[in-house]
Design an enzyme around this catalytic site. Sequence first.
Site, PDB file in Angstrom:
ATOM      1  CG  ASN A  75      33.344  -5.311  21.678  1.00 54.26           C
ATOM      2  OD1 ASN A  75      33.815  -5.941  20.451  1.00 54.26           O
ATOM      3  ND2 ASN A  75      33.557  -4.156  21.822  1.00 54.26           N
ATOM      4  CD  GLU A 112      37.853   0.606  17.090  1.00 51.69           C
ATOM      5  OE1 GLU A 112      38.418   1.054  17.874  1.00 51.69           O
ATOM      6  OE2 GLU A 112      36.985  -0.164  16.994  1.00 51.69           O
ATOM      7  CB  CYS A 129      36.562   0.226  21.468  1.00 51.07           C
ATOM      8  SG  CYS A 129      35.661   0.525  20.259  1.00 51.07           S
ATOM      9  CD  GLU A 165      37.669   0.232  10.565  1.00 52.88           C
ATOM     10  OE1 GLU A 165      37.640  -1.033  10.183  1.00 52.88           O
ATOM     11  OE2 GLU A 165      37.282   0.536  11.887  1.00 52.88           O
TER      12      GLU A 165
END
Length: 488
Positions: A156, A254, A288, A469
């Site tokens: 993406n 993630e 996301c 992160e």
Amino acid sequence: TMAHSKALLVLENFIGGKFVPCSSYIDSYNPSTGGVYCRVPDSGKEEVEAAVKSAKAAFPIWSSKSPLERSQILNKLADLIEHDLEAFAQAESKDQGKTITFARTVDIPRAVYNFRFFASSILHHTTECTEMATMGCVHYTSRAPVGVAGLISPWNLPLYLLTWKIAPAIACGNTVVAKPSEMTSVTAWMMCKLLEKAGVPHGVVNIVFGTGTKAGEALVCHPDVPLISFTGSTLTAQRIMEKSAPHCKRLSLELGGKNPAIIFDDADLTQCIPTTLRSSFANQGEICLCTSRIFVQRGIYSEFLKRFVAEAKKWKVGNPSDPTVGVGALISKEHLEKVRSYVKKAQAEGARVLCGEGVDSLALPTGNQKGYFMLPTVIAEVKDESCCMQEEIFGPVTCVVAFDTEEEVIKRANSVKYGLAATVWSSNVGRIHRVAQRLQAGLVWTNCWLVRDLNLPFGGMKASGIGREGAKDSYEFFTEVKTITIKH
């Protein structure tokens, strides 16, 4: 035919500082035309083996460089990508289907910034020291790179999310084997061409192209790769956890989101509506962090809906290279079908589709008739238990529902398996703090969306992932800490 493949761009793996051809290839499509435009290596065990070997060989030299030396190389790489920003943006837009505007303003600048940010942050980490005077002991910590990092990034935000992994990994002194998505590999391949010029020693960054089931699996299962950083679906993450368990690998995952936007009746709609349109439809909804469940307090529900739908209809869908277009093509034919199927399910359940898919007609330019396009789609009156409210759709589809009380909306917002991000709109500062505290999400934005400071932790709760992160968090993930006790 050979003539056909000659005209296509053919990518090669980048191993030990050289481009290496592969024995078999897969087709990569241009989502805005539906045609094959590129051939991507279909790597497997052998290619991954060669890449890991080369990363392992480069590790002693790279890890013994000072943070400053590594920092200078990262900054040089950032300069080189920035110098070619337009070429990278064009390539990302063509390969992924996103608008040229988004690639130019978000994807590539962010990839550049990822290198600059970690080039800077690596210079400022400190270790700890404590004293036990009565025992005559002093303790201190030291941190060392882990080794070969396996990095798997999604389709993406291809270069943006690949560099978000590569930058901290190599800044900390690790060497890497990265596998971008087979659907969007071009910008990673272009970056490889700049590594030598930036001063990255051979073998520090290796890129192996291919599918998750072949190349990804080989990387995850490799005994000499102690650490895996993955961004993608929760389903794939479960497989990664299983496959890496025998090796006790360190994982950063993630994953998806089903992010709520909660809009209270005292929200400033002049800010809220344009931002919530962006948070629903930016990058075709393929982020996301996109909001796909919009909870609106009943007092302003009908006004919000009317204004939101009117504005959604103004978003232009079409050729991604047209700067006036707001929504590009979805990544693949299969993905478009999947996203459409959610809209059909919602209709079958009795929800109302207010605009977009199946309601309005989509007129596309001549060259884009076979592309994977979809109008921004707004669905109302969806039940909370509907798959459209529970599962990540990952397309330009958002569901708008009404709520009455603060207590009720918190409960409903938390009633999904994901917990990545949430947005809250209100002018009552007490309420904002109360709600933010109780939402099960790794990130809560209030009266804004996607404002990111890379110093801060980024990641999700529940099925949205494991680990965080960010400056400190990435440093901790990509290094091993050692506690040393000295008795004097």
